[in-house]
Design an enzyme around this catalytic site. Structure first.
Site, PDB file in Angstrom:
ATOM      1  N   ALA A 291       0.880  -1.179   0.000  1.00 30.55           N
ATOM      2  CA  ALA A 291       0.000   0.000   0.000  1.00 30.55           C
ATOM      3  C   ALA A 291       0.910   1.221   0.000  1.00 30.55           C
ATOM      4  O   ALA A 291       1.178   1.826   1.038  1.00 30.55           O
ATOM      5  CB  ALA A 291      -0.928  -0.003   1.207  1.00 30.55           C
TER       6      ALA A 291
ATOM      7  N   CYS B 126      -6.176   1.148  -8.653  1.00 27.06           N
ATOM      8  CA  CYS B 126      -5.277   1.183  -7.496  1.00 27.06           C
ATOM      9  C   CYS B 126      -6.121   1.057  -6.231  1.00 27.06           C
ATOM     10  O   CYS B 126      -6.997   1.878  -5.978  1.00 27.06           O
ATOM     11  CB  CYS B 126      -4.482   2.479  -7.447  1.00 27.06           C
ATOM     12  SG  CYS B 126      -3.452   2.551  -5.968  1.00 27.06           S
TER      13      CYS B 126
ATOM     14  N   GLY C 264       6.190  -7.769 -12.137  1.00 22.25           N
ATOM     15  CA  GLY C 264       6.189  -6.850 -10.993  1.00 22.25           C
ATOM     16  C   GLY C 264       6.897  -7.476  -9.813  1.00 22.25           C
ATOM     17  O   GLY C 264       8.116  -7.388  -9.673  1.00 22.25           O
TER      18      GLY C 264
END
Lengths: 291, 313
Positions: free
Chosen positions: B78, B137, B275
């Site tokens: 986050a 997101c 990623g």
């Protein structure tokens, strides 16, 4: 002190050459990692894949390098799952490792008296910094604290230190042999150690110096947060600059994910800086958490 | 390995762009493209594109730590879109990037339709070759996944950006959405040129000693091998719509090996996003390229596009 470090980072298959378990779940591991050993500076760390099961790597600070033999030494404590899995690694195994990473301590002025304060697994970067300083003609002094038996051979020190009295006699043998004065602190009633927290031991030493000598000091510290708070307070009280080495949950350790941040206050502006490449070493005076 | 002249062609086309390999480094994992090149052996030439960290009109500080935490076969993050603002990225960062080595794509964020449109307009006059729209997101209080979870809102974001730029728009879809195919259909109609499938799944972790969330933002996005089956299924569902419109998919979510890359390609990924896999192995790109070439050779294929969507029913 806010420029991020831009050195080349190497991915090495680091072979475990030695792995010794000490009391209190402390482990010292020697790895063959010649590029990291050649380039590493005190305060930098490596990012290690601890096992096949744990894919995210773990950042561990470098305790000592031997560029000739191409080895690095690490001291870590088995606390969570990741470090426990690292503890299971056997001599001869290879671990994927990135290093050296991070902005090192600023040890540029060897005419300064660097006072190194390490606690627990915060001791390793102090050992590395002291070793580097003594090799360059500096005059480091080390204070190390632990709540479990120290994972080092200890012996009585022959170096007299101002402000240090009574039964605070023991030092780390390897530092003594390299000519580095050191004393130890513990709340666990360990023989030959100062009874109390290590920043208080360092404070006794600093107050034993005359004012001119004290003004020439720089504090370096790594360890648990309460200890870093005490070191930051000590620096403010005695007007001595302090460089603190921090840790934070880390993912990439390259500066790519911004996962490992700490809040800074620079020229009145709050920012989140990355512990991996903007740190792990920060000047205490830009860290509001330690103000 | 040595690549011979008979080696299969792993370049791919995506939304009108020619990618030198199908690998795309994903937004939020590689900063602004300047960090991974410090690793000895890493080459931008192994990747078709690098998607820069998401930006907003105004700078954002991001979320309080902890921002990342490892979970079984994955991790939560986050970050909160920490970025210095789109203008700064265009003026100070983009001119320094090695555009001859690979392509750099932007990742656009906002908390209103106007914000998204403004970011698109700013990037239109910049060297990025495409703009990914982040409507998924999960780690910001406004915008982000709140747009992505509602197909009508998702389409409105694309429609707001479409007239602002001639660059390809790639919409990043959320797996936290009940009907990803419907969202895909609506953003395609609104003018998207490509789809990123998938963003992270929302999750959390608890510190049992403090009885508190470990992640500073309470929740975070789950990535890594744990979400790979979800990603494959969402790509499969999305492709049922996107293939009819000839809209390519940038498949992503837990890709950490060459075999994973092949699975994504067979399911229908025109390009392959990396990623969390980069955190596990920062030199993964060259290895995956080698694995792809070897697989194509073994199966008598001469080009990557022959593999894409070759799933047998």
């Amino acid at each position: 002190m806010t420029e991020s470090n831009r050195n080349i980072i190497f991915e090495e298959q680091a072979k475990v050459l030695a792995h010794i378990h000490h009391k209190g779940e402390q482990c010292i591991m020697r790895l063959h990692a010649p590029k990291t050993a050649r380039d590493a500076k005190p305060g930098q760390f490596v990012h290690i894949r601890v096992s096949q099961a744990k894919a995210l790597r773990r950042p561990i600070s470098i305790m000592l390098t031997n560029p000739e033999k191409g080895t690095i030494d690490l001291l870590y404590k088995m606390i969570g799952e990741g470090t426990h899995q690292l503890g299971e690694r056997k001599v001869g195994e290879e671990l994927a490792m990135l290093g050296p990473i991070g902005k090192p301590f600023d040890l540029s002025d060897v005419s300064k008296r660097y006072v190194l304060i390490g606690g627990g697994v915060g001791i390793p970067p102090m050992v590395f910094a002291a070793d580097d300083l003594i090799a360059r003609g500096g005059k480091p002094v080390v204070f190390a604290g632990s709540e479990v038996e120290f994972p080092f051979a200890l012996k009585p020190s022959t170096f007299m230190l101002p402000g240090i009295t009574g039964n605070t006699t023991l030092t780390i043998s390897s530092l003594e042999e390299r000519g580095i004065p050191c004393r130890l602190a513990s709340n666990a009633g360990l023989y030959g150690c100062y009874e109390g927290h290590v920043p208080n031991l360092a404070r006794d030493y600093l107050l034993g110096l005359d004012e001119k000598e004290r003004e020439n000091c720089v504090l370096l510290s790594c360890g648990p947060h309460p200890m870093l708070h005490a070191v930051a307070r000590l620096g403010r009280e005695l007007h001595i600059p302090a460089q603190l080495s921090l840790e934070e949950h880390m993912a990439c350790a390259i500066g790519g994910c911004a996962g490992c941040v700490v809040k800074t206050l620079e020229n009145g502006e709050e920012k989140y800086r990355r512990v991996c490449v903007d740190g792990p070493v920060f000047n205490a005076d830009i860290l509001p958490e330690f103000a | 390995m040595t690549v011979e002249s008979t080696s299969p062609d792993i370049s791919t086309s995506f939304a009108g762009l020619k990618l030198q390999t199908p690998l795309v480094l994903l937004s939020g994992c590689i900063g602004f493209g300047e960090e991974y090149t410090r690793i000895e052996g890493f080459s931008n030439k192994d990747v078709g594109a690098v998607i820069l960290k998401g930006t907003t009109v105004e700078p954002r500080m991001g979320n309080a730590p902890h921002r990342v935490y490892e979970t079984p076969s994955g991790m939560l993050n986050a970050i909160g879109l920490q970025n210095p603002g789109t203008r700064y990225v265009i003026d100070e960062i983009l001119p320094k990037l090695p555009h001859h080595e690979t392509q750099f794509w932007a990742n656009a964020n906002g908390s209103s339709l106007e914000d998204y449109a403004e970011v698109a307009a700013m990037y239109d006059d910049s060297p990025v070759t495409a703009i990914e729209i982040n409507i998924s997101c999960p780690n910001v209080k406004e915008g982000g996944v709140h747009f992505g979870n509602n197909p009508e809102m998702a389409a409105k974001v694309v429609a707001a950006m479409r007239p602002m730029t001639s660059k390809p728009l790639i919409t990043k879809l959320s797996p936290n959405n009940a009907d990803i195919a419907e969202t895909a259909r609506m953003v395609i109609e609104a003018g998207t040129d490509g789809l990123s499938v998938i963003n992270t799944l929302v999750g959390m972790a608890v510190d049992i000693e403090k009885r508190a969330p470990i992640i500073g933002n309470t929740s975070g996005g789950l990535s890594g091998p744990a979400i790979k089956p979800v990603a494959l299924w969402k790509i499969h569902q999305t492709r049922a719509i996107s293939a009819k419109h000839n809209i390519p998919i940038l498949g992503q979510g837990g890709l950490t090996t060459g075999n994973d890359a092949i699975e994504f390609a067979i399911t229908g990924a025109d390009a392959l996003g990396l990623g969390t896999g980069l955190f596990y192995d920062p030199l993964i790109c060259g290895k995956v390229c080698d694995d792809l070439r070897n697989y194509l050779t073994r199966h008598g294929m001469s080009a990557y596009h022959e593999l894409v969507g070759s799933l047998q029913s």
